[in-house]
Motif scaffolding. Sequence first.
Motif, PDB file in Angstrom:
ATOM      1  N   UNK A 117      46.040  15.341 -32.267  1.00  0.00           N
ATOM      2  CA  UNK A 117      45.170  14.182 -32.084  1.00  0.00           C
ATOM      3  C   UNK A 117      45.961  12.876 -32.128  1.00  0.00           C
ATOM      4  N   UNK A 118      46.898  12.771 -33.058  1.00  0.00           N
ATOM      5  CA  UNK A 118      47.738  11.564 -33.169  1.00  0.00           C
ATOM      6  C   UNK A 118      48.571  11.383 -31.901  1.00  0.00           C
ATOM      7  N   UNK A 119      49.193  12.454 -31.429  1.00  0.00           N
ATOM      8  CA  UNK A 119      50.018  12.367 -30.226  1.00  0.00           C
ATOM      9  C   UNK A 119      49.183  11.996 -29.003  1.00  0.00           C
ATOM     10  N   UNK A 120      48.004  12.585 -28.877  1.00  0.00           N
ATOM     11  CA  UNK A 120      47.120  12.265 -27.754  1.00  0.00           C
ATOM     12  C   UNK A 120      46.710  10.790 -27.785  1.00  0.00           C
ATOM     13  N   UNK A 121      46.333  10.304 -28.962  1.00  0.00           N
ATOM     14  CA  UNK A 121      45.883   8.921 -29.105  1.00  0.00           C
ATOM     15  C   UNK A 121      47.010   7.937 -28.788  1.00  0.00           C
ATOM     16  N   UNK A 122      48.186   8.176 -29.335  1.00  0.00           N
ATOM     17  CA  UNK A 122      49.311   7.274 -29.075  1.00  0.00           C
ATOM     18  C   UNK A 122      49.693   7.302 -27.591  1.00  0.00           C
ATOM     19  N   UNK A 123      49.701   8.473 -26.989  1.00  0.00           N
ATOM     20  CA  UNK A 123      50.029   8.583 -25.562  1.00  0.00           C
ATOM     21  C   UNK A 123      49.052   7.771 -24.714  1.00  0.00           C
ATOM     22  N   UNK A 124      47.781   7.825 -25.051  1.00  0.00           N
ATOM     23  CA  UNK A 124      46.758   7.047 -24.332  1.00  0.00           C
ATOM     24  C   UNK A 124      47.003   5.543 -24.485  1.00  0.00           C
ATOM     25  N   UNK A 125      47.282   5.118 -25.707  1.00  0.00           N
ATOM     26  CA  UNK A 125      47.511   3.691 -25.953  1.00  0.00           C
ATOM     27  C   UNK A 125      48.761   3.201 -25.234  1.00  0.00           C
ATOM     28  N   UNK A 126      49.828   3.995 -25.268  1.00  0.00           N
ATOM     29  CA  UNK A 126      51.068   3.625 -24.568  1.00  0.00           C
ATOM     30  C   UNK A 126      50.841   3.566 -23.057  1.00  0.00           C
ATOM     31  N   UNK A 127      50.132   4.542 -22.510  1.00  0.00           N
ATOM     32  CA  UNK A 127      49.909   4.600 -21.063  1.00  0.00           C
ATOM     33  C   UNK A 127      49.077   3.420 -20.563  1.00  0.00           C
ATOM     34  N   UNK A 128      48.078   3.038 -21.327  1.00  0.00           N
ATOM     35  CA  UNK A 128      47.190   1.951 -20.901  1.00  0.00           C
ATOM     36  C   UNK A 128      47.777   0.562 -21.147  1.00  0.00           C
ATOM     37  N   UNK A 129      48.691   0.450 -22.095  1.00  0.00           N
ATOM     38  CA  UNK A 129      49.225  -0.866 -22.462  1.00  0.00           C
ATOM     39  C   UNK A 129      50.701  -1.039 -22.140  1.00  0.00           C
ATOM     40  N   UNK A 130      51.342  -0.008 -21.664  1.00  0.00           N
ATOM     41  CA  UNK A 130      52.731  -0.054 -21.195  1.00  0.00           C
ATOM     42  C   UNK A 130      53.690  -0.666 -22.211  1.00  0.00           C
ATOM     43  N   UNK A 131      53.557  -0.279 -23.471  1.00  0.00           N
ATOM     44  CA  UNK A 131      54.523  -0.734 -24.464  1.00  0.00           C
ATOM     45  C   UNK A 131      55.457   0.414 -24.817  1.00  0.00           C
ATOM     46  N   UNK A 132      56.595   0.053 -25.356  1.00  0.00           N
ATOM     47  CA  UNK A 132      57.602   1.023 -25.789  1.00  0.00           C
ATOM     48  C   UNK A 132      57.715   0.948 -27.311  1.00  0.00           C
ATOM     49  N   UNK A 133      58.252   1.978 -27.941  1.00  0.00           N
ATOM     50  CA  UNK A 133      58.387   1.929 -29.399  1.00  0.00           C
ATOM     51  C   UNK A 133      59.138   0.694 -29.889  1.00  0.00           C
ATOM     52  N   UNK A 134      60.131   0.228 -29.137  1.00  0.00           N
ATOM     53  CA  UNK A 134      60.878  -0.957 -29.581  1.00  0.00           C
ATOM     54  C   UNK A 134      60.058  -2.246 -29.516  1.00  0.00           C
ATOM     55  N   UNK A 135      58.887  -2.210 -28.852  1.00  0.00           N
ATOM     56  CA  UNK A 135      57.983  -3.367 -28.815  1.00  0.00           C
ATOM     57  C   UNK A 135      57.074  -3.430 -30.038  1.00  0.00           C
ATOM     58  N   UNK A 136      57.036  -2.351 -30.816  1.00  0.00           N
ATOM     59  CA  UNK A 136      56.091  -2.251 -31.925  1.00  0.00           C
ATOM     60  C   UNK A 136      56.616  -2.985 -33.160  1.00  0.00           C
TER      61      UNK A 136
END
Length: 127
Positions: free
Chosen positions: A26-45
């Motif tokens: 569930x965590x991986x699915x949620x993060x993947x959705x947020x990354x895909x829709x907002x086009x951020x990378x881990x280094x932007x967090x």
Amino acid sequence: MVEWQVRGVRGATTVTENTEAAMSDAVHELIAELEAHNLFRPEDIVCAFFTVTDDLDAIFPAAAARKRPGWDHVPLIDVQQMNVKGSLKRCIRILIQINTSVDQSAIVHRYLRQAQILRPDLDVQMS
């Protein structure tokens, strides 16, 4: 000149059972959705906050997130969601703060599975 701001990205999901596998998926699915829709990378967090309802204790959501590529250096924390009578059970919520030039109104928040009832006004379909 691009003006960078810290923006909040919200999301939530639910699991059908209190297991490490169900929570990690569930965590991986949620993060993947947020990354895909907002086009951020881990280094932007800047950082990410996870909350879980009191019926979930099989794994820390942050531990699952740290297994994602690039997420091992992201500051993460887990806390227990406030227990309100009648509230959604087996729910994992996330607030990610990112550095971005995108306006807050353009940020896409995702509420998956049963968590869609929390914010039906923010429902978007994957293309």
